[in-house]
Design a protein around this motif. Structure first.
Motif, short mmCIF file in Angstrom:
data_model
loop_
_atom_site.label_atom_id
_atom_site.label_comp_id
_atom_site.label_asym_id
_atom_site.label_seq_id
_atom_site.Cartn_x
_atom_site.Cartn_y
_atom_site.Cartn_z
N ILE A 60 0.73 -1.30 -0.04
CA ILE A 60 0.44 0.24 -0.04
C ILE A 60 0.85 1.66 -0.36
O ILE A 60 0.37 1.81 -0.62
CB ILE A 60 -0.91 0.01 1.54
N TRP A 61 2.00 1.14 1.38
CA TRP A 61 2.99 2.13 0.95
C TRP A 61 3.47 2.65 -0.24
O TRP A 61 3.96 3.71 -0.64
CB TRP A 61 3.91 2.49 1.75
N ALA A 64 1.64 5.26 -2.56
CA ALA A 64 1.92 6.84 -2.44
C ALA A 64 3.35 6.89 -2.57
O ALA A 64 3.64 7.92 -2.81
CB ALA A 64 2.46 6.74 -1.03
N LEU A 109 -0.78 12.59 0.80
CA LEU A 109 -0.44 11.22 0.98
C LEU A 109 -0.02 10.61 2.41
O LEU A 109 -0.37 9.79 2.63
CB LEU A 109 1.13 10.92 0.32
N TRP A 110 -0.10 12.35 3.54
CA TRP A 110 0.58 11.12 5.22
C TRP A 110 -1.30 10.82 5.19
O TRP A 110 -1.49 9.65 5.92
CB TRP A 110 0.49 12.72 5.47
N VAL A 113 -2.63 7.69 3.87
CA VAL A 113 -1.60 6.00 3.94
C VAL A 113 -2.60 6.18 5.56
O VAL A 113 -2.90 4.77 6.04
CB VAL A 113 -0.10 6.39 4.13
N ARG A 114 -3.00 7.07 6.05
CA ARG A 114 -3.17 7.67 7.21
C ARG A 114 -4.93 6.46 7.40
O ARG A 114 -5.79 6.07 8.52
CB ARG A 114 -3.39 8.08 8.11
N ALA A 116 -6.58 4.00 4.75
CA ALA A 116 -6.36 3.08 4.01
C ALA A 116 -6.74 2.07 4.61
O ALA A 116 -7.17 0.82 3.75
CB ALA A 116 -4.67 2.38 3.89
N LEU A 137 1.31 1.32 8.60
CA LEU A 137 0.94 2.41 7.83
C LEU A 137 0.95 3.81 9.03
O LEU A 137 1.12 4.62 8.40
CB LEU A 137 -0.80 3.02 7.13
N SER A 141 3.17 6.92 7.51
CA SER A 141 3.05 7.59 7.15
C SER A 141 3.81 8.95 7.13
O SER A 141 4.13 10.54 6.63
CB SER A 141 1.00 7.71 7.71
N ALA A 144 5.99 10.90 5.05
CA ALA A 144 5.95 11.17 3.22
C ALA A 144 5.83 12.28 2.51
O ALA A 144 6.62 12.77 1.57
CB ALA A 144 4.24 10.82 3.04
#
Length: 465
Positions: A60-61, A64, A109-110, A113-114, A116, A137, A141, A144
């Protein structure tokens, strides 16, 4: 326009210049892959549960990462064109706006990702892993904003044909990640074991240290003097940011399309059994390691083409693009030969399971077959980035990967019973279509000099046709 007849001396010069730029970039990319390897090795020694959580979270990261990198890919050609045109005094203004874009992208993106969780549920992650994936994550995050600012700094440096700093800070981060990850994940020096959460903290911390180190470097080193990078505070200039978005946003979509294709392929293959999943992971890891060479070359091609555009040098654009693509084909000949000659030996380096080795060897052969198309597509895309031509390549990539590659792979895998081999054949089809279309796009653009329409009138350099 005179016919393009390559001159041996200029070909040798262009190849030498491209190689000198590319080697540090290749090593920097290998360092980036190395960080994933370190995370996997440390996680695996903590336990299978932590390894699974980090593997899912890292996937997942990675979405990003490619989004941030794609957006910041607007910086190298922008700087390279100004440098080639002798307008270094304007680089600082572009860089300051790139930092605003990097901060905004990092914040976005921070947040993404938080939050997700819905994506984790859509993927169908095992409930026992969900909590640790989210903790990983949540921690990573925070890196990012550092990631996007770091790539803005890298883009500045690489656009000026200064690629060694990318290598230095890439390997520096790798050296820091090992002890920091070990301490946090296993619980040393009085710190309780953090597992997957510790892996995320370590990676985010290293990203901030890399970014800070790079920032100090560019403000202190003599190679960047006279650029006025941070001489004064500057509010966002939406015209300049819009110009960066015009180039960077399509690149972000392009990288997401490519990354998404491989993620989707892995998810589809994951339904075929544990041995098949393991075989796919082995072959994909091999292909990824070899891909760092053409990727580094593509980044160098972007700078060389962008420099020639800035000079208004039509022949230089063609030399930079075609010599770079030729050099990439030569590198791919080496990787294809290795994969096709000793696939079983390569597979045994990863596992001793006979079933996994047998299927992984078949997939490595297929990876060897797409080396040329993969090399041509990434090198041609790099050349087009140097022309700031990213929208049509984005459309080509979406069509080739998702309208050709994925349907073909699905059809071969499930309607013809080829399983993982069918999905990889679909990758070959998608990459081949992308390679042909992107190469033709660059050939036509360079030959017809379409890029001149994007040059500022103040470039002031006559074409060397």
């Amino acid at each position: 326009m005179r016919p393009f007849r390559p001159e041996r001396a200029r070909v040798r010069h262009e190849i030498g210049a491209t190689v000198r730029l590319a080697i540090p970039l290749i090593l920097a990319q290998l360092a980036a892959v190395g960080s994933n390897v370190i995370d996997a090795v440390l996680s695996g020694h903590v336990g299978a549960h932590v390894l699974g959580a980090v593997a899912v979270g890292a996937s997942i990261w990675s979405l990003a990462i490619v989004s941030g990198i794609g957006m910041m890919m607007a910086v190298p050609p922008s700087v390279a064109q100004l440098d080639g045109a002798g307008r270094r005094g304007e680089v600082g203004a572009v860089f300051r706006q790139a930092l605003w874009l990097a901060v905004a992208m990092g914040a976005l993106l921070w947040f993404a990702v938080r939050h997700a969780g819905p994506l984790i549920d859509l993927i169908g992650v095992t409930p026992s892993l969900r909590g640790d994936v989210l903790r990983f994550l949540s921690a990573i995050s925070w890196g990012a904003p550092a990631l996007t600012c770091y790539f803005a700094l890298r883009g500045l440096s690489e656009g000026l044909s200064l690629t060694r700093p990318s290598m230095y800070f890439g390997f520096g981060g790798l050296l820091l990640l090992v002890p920091l990850g070990y301490v946090l994940m296993f619980g040393k020096l009085g710190i309780p074991p953090q597992g997957a959460h510790g892996c995320g903290i370590a990676t985010a911390t290293v990203l901030w240290l890399e970014m800070a180190g790079f920032a100090v470097y560019v403000t202190k080193h003599r190679n960047y003097r006279g650029l006025n990078l941070l001489e004064h505070f500057e509010w966002p200039d939406w015209r300049r940011i819009g110009a960066l978005l015009h180039v960077g946003a399509p690149m972000a979509v392009t990288l997401l399309a490519e990354g998404g294709l491989f993620v989707a392929t892995a998810l589809i293959i994951s339904t075929l059994g544990e041995d098949v999943i393991a075989s796919h992971q082995v072959a994909l890891n091999v292909a990824t390691l070899f891909f760092m060479v053409p990727l580094g070359l593509a980044m160098a091609i972007t700078v060389r083409v962008g420099n020639a555009v800035g000079r208004g040098d039509a022949r230089g654009v063609r030399y930079a693009g075609f010599c770079g693509i030729g050099l990439t084909l030569a590198s791919q000949l080496v990787s294809a030969t290795i994969m096709l000659a000793v696939p079983h030996f390569i597979a045994t380096l990863y596992t001793h399971d006979a079933k996994v080795i047998a299927l992984a060897a078949q997939l490595i052969v297929l990876a060897g077959l797409f080396q040329f198309s993969d090399g041509v597509q990434v090198a041609s895309n790099g050349a087009l980035r140097g022309l700031k031509d990213t929208r049509v390549p984005m459309a080509i990539t979406l069509f080739a990967y998702w309208c050709v590659g994925m349907p073909a792979g699905w059809w071969l895998a499930f309607h013809h019973g080829l399983g993982a081999r069918g999905m990889w054949m679909g990758l070959i089809a998608g990459l081949s279509v992308a390679a042909v279309m992107l190469f033709v796009r660059f050939w036509r653009s360079a030959r017809r000099e379409r890029w001149r329409a994007h040059l500022s009138p103040s470039a002031g350099v006559a074409a060397q046709a």
